[in-house]
Design a protein around this motif. Sequence first.
Motif, short mmCIF file in Angstrom:
data_model
loop_
_atom_site.label_atom_id
_atom_site.label_comp_id
_atom_site.label_asym_id
_atom_site.label_seq_id
_atom_site.Cartn_x
_atom_site.Cartn_y
_atom_site.Cartn_z
N UNK A 54 18.73 -1.10 -9.51
CA UNK A 54 18.91 -1.79 -8.22
C UNK A 54 19.21 -0.76 -7.12
N UNK A 55 18.33 0.22 -7.06
CA UNK A 55 18.44 1.28 -6.08
C UNK A 55 17.05 1.81 -5.76
N UNK A 56 16.83 2.15 -4.50
CA UNK A 56 15.58 2.79 -4.11
C UNK A 56 15.91 4.07 -3.35
N UNK A 57 15.10 5.08 -3.56
CA UNK A 57 15.27 6.35 -2.87
C UNK A 57 14.16 6.49 -1.84
N UNK A 58 14.54 6.42 -0.58
CA UNK A 58 13.59 6.53 0.52
C UNK A 58 13.56 7.96 1.01
N UNK A 59 12.38 8.56 1.04
CA UNK A 59 12.23 9.94 1.48
C UNK A 59 12.08 9.97 2.99
N UNK A 60 12.95 10.73 3.65
CA UNK A 60 12.93 10.87 5.10
C UNK A 60 12.49 12.28 5.45
N UNK A 104 0.81 -1.22 0.00
CA UNK A 104 0.00 0.00 0.00
C UNK A 104 0.84 1.27 0.00
N UNK A 105 2.06 1.19 0.51
CA UNK A 105 2.93 2.37 0.60
C UNK A 105 4.31 2.03 0.03
N UNK A 106 5.01 3.05 -0.38
CA UNK A 106 6.35 2.83 -0.94
C UNK A 106 7.28 2.25 0.11
N UNK A 107 7.06 2.60 1.39
CA UNK A 107 7.89 2.06 2.45
C UNK A 107 7.75 0.56 2.59
N UNK A 108 6.54 0.03 2.32
CA UNK A 108 6.34 -1.42 2.37
C UNK A 108 7.21 -2.12 1.35
N UNK A 109 7.24 -1.56 0.15
CA UNK A 109 8.05 -2.16 -0.91
C UNK A 109 9.54 -1.99 -0.63
N UNK A 110 9.94 -0.82 -0.10
CA UNK A 110 11.35 -0.59 0.20
C UNK A 110 11.85 -1.60 1.22
N UNK A 111 11.02 -1.92 2.20
CA UNK A 111 11.43 -2.90 3.21
C UNK A 111 11.66 -4.28 2.59
N UNK A 112 10.81 -4.65 1.63
CA UNK A 112 10.96 -5.95 0.97
C UNK A 112 12.21 -5.96 0.10
N UNK A 113 12.41 -4.90 -0.67
CA UNK A 113 13.52 -4.85 -1.61
C UNK A 113 14.87 -4.85 -0.89
N UNK A 114 14.99 -4.10 0.19
CA UNK A 114 16.27 -4.01 0.89
C UNK A 114 16.60 -5.27 1.68
N UNK A 115 15.61 -6.16 1.84
CA UNK A 115 15.87 -7.41 2.55
C UNK A 115 16.29 -8.54 1.62
N UNK A 116 16.27 -8.28 0.30
CA UNK A 116 16.65 -9.30 -0.67
C UNK A 116 18.15 -9.51 -0.66
N UNK A 164 0.19 -7.80 -9.83
CA UNK A 164 1.07 -6.63 -9.79
C UNK A 164 0.38 -5.38 -10.32
N UNK A 165 -0.68 -5.54 -11.08
CA UNK A 165 -1.40 -4.37 -11.60
C UNK A 165 -2.13 -3.61 -10.50
N UNK A 166 -2.25 -4.21 -9.31
CA UNK A 166 -2.96 -3.57 -8.21
C UNK A 166 -2.01 -2.92 -7.20
N UNK A 167 -0.74 -2.82 -7.52
CA UNK A 167 0.22 -2.20 -6.64
C UNK A 167 -0.05 -0.70 -6.57
N UNK A 168 0.14 -0.10 -5.39
CA UNK A 168 -0.11 1.33 -5.22
C UNK A 168 0.85 2.15 -6.09
N UNK A 169 0.38 3.28 -6.60
CA UNK A 169 1.18 4.07 -7.52
C UNK A 169 2.50 4.56 -6.92
#
Length: 333
Positions: free
Chosen positions: A129-135, A88-100, A111-116
């Motif tokens: 292979x990079x994500x930008x997390x906004x703090x 639902x949020x970009x942070x959810x995806x960032x947590x998954x990606x950085x744990x790979x 995947x078509x139902x992923x939040x924008x």
Amino acid sequence: MALVSPHAEAGEQDAEASVRPRRLAEFVAQHRVREQLQLLLTSALRRGAPPDHILLCGSPGLGKTTLSMIVAAELGGGLRVTSGPAIERSGDLAAVLTSLTAGDVLFIDEIHRIARPAEELLYSAMEDFRVDVVVGKGPGATAVPLEVEPFTLVGATTRAGLLTGPMRDRFGFVGQLDFYHPAELRELLLRSAKILQISADQEGLEEIAGRSRGTPRVANRLLRRVRDYAEVRADGVVTREVARAALDVYDVDERGLDRLDRAVLTALVVSFGGGPVGLSTLAVAVGEQPDTVEEVCEPYLLRAGLLARTARGRVATEAAWQHLGRTPPSAIF
């Protein structure tokens, strides 16, 4: 009469978990997609690099999740499984990606139902292979770049048309899964019967395959229900006669239509004179949600030639009238 004799020693629960094929060589049908995937994965292994990201399209139950597991097994990497609605949020995806870890496969179902916002974050992960997390928030917000280990994304969708162009373009391989032919389903059921310790003859498996709507998930489910009937009301062997009797009990007719399918056709033919009728009106008539009618019933009814979509709405074809034992009007459309 040749029988599939029970040989497996594992329990029922372990056997059902092992029905899914684990390698491409075990995967029945989808020959074109299977060959293309084999080339993609073999080439990546020889280069020692992750393969291009993979998008699998097709109706539910055709093997998209199974293929994602096979991709991970063929590559020798780990598998992380999630779904579009769960992100639902970009942070959810960032947590998954950085744990790979390097070489992992990330499978995102629907995947078509992923939040924008999460989808936009996924773009840089797929390409760089990079994500930008906004703090922080407002003028003081800072984008913190985080490196992601090289991974392979396998996306699955039942509604390929709902994918955005930028998302679809980032997949290096797009595989379209088709419905199975009865002969392919019979081969699949033969394998499943051995694993599940089910005694069945060829004719019994053919009967189940012919009523499985061209879908492996449906075929395996019906096989287990026919097994139950055979064990309780017959001698435990799945024959054609036993399969027919069992499927009649479970309201699956000779064309694979279940109660809801027949309710849709009956509403079209009896309540609306064959149509045309809108999707929402048809859904109300059968007591289901429009999405259920559109995504569960319509794909097979369209493929079977029992229903047609027109600019004015859904229409029952001549074959639908005949299937219900009714005389079609002289002019349907």
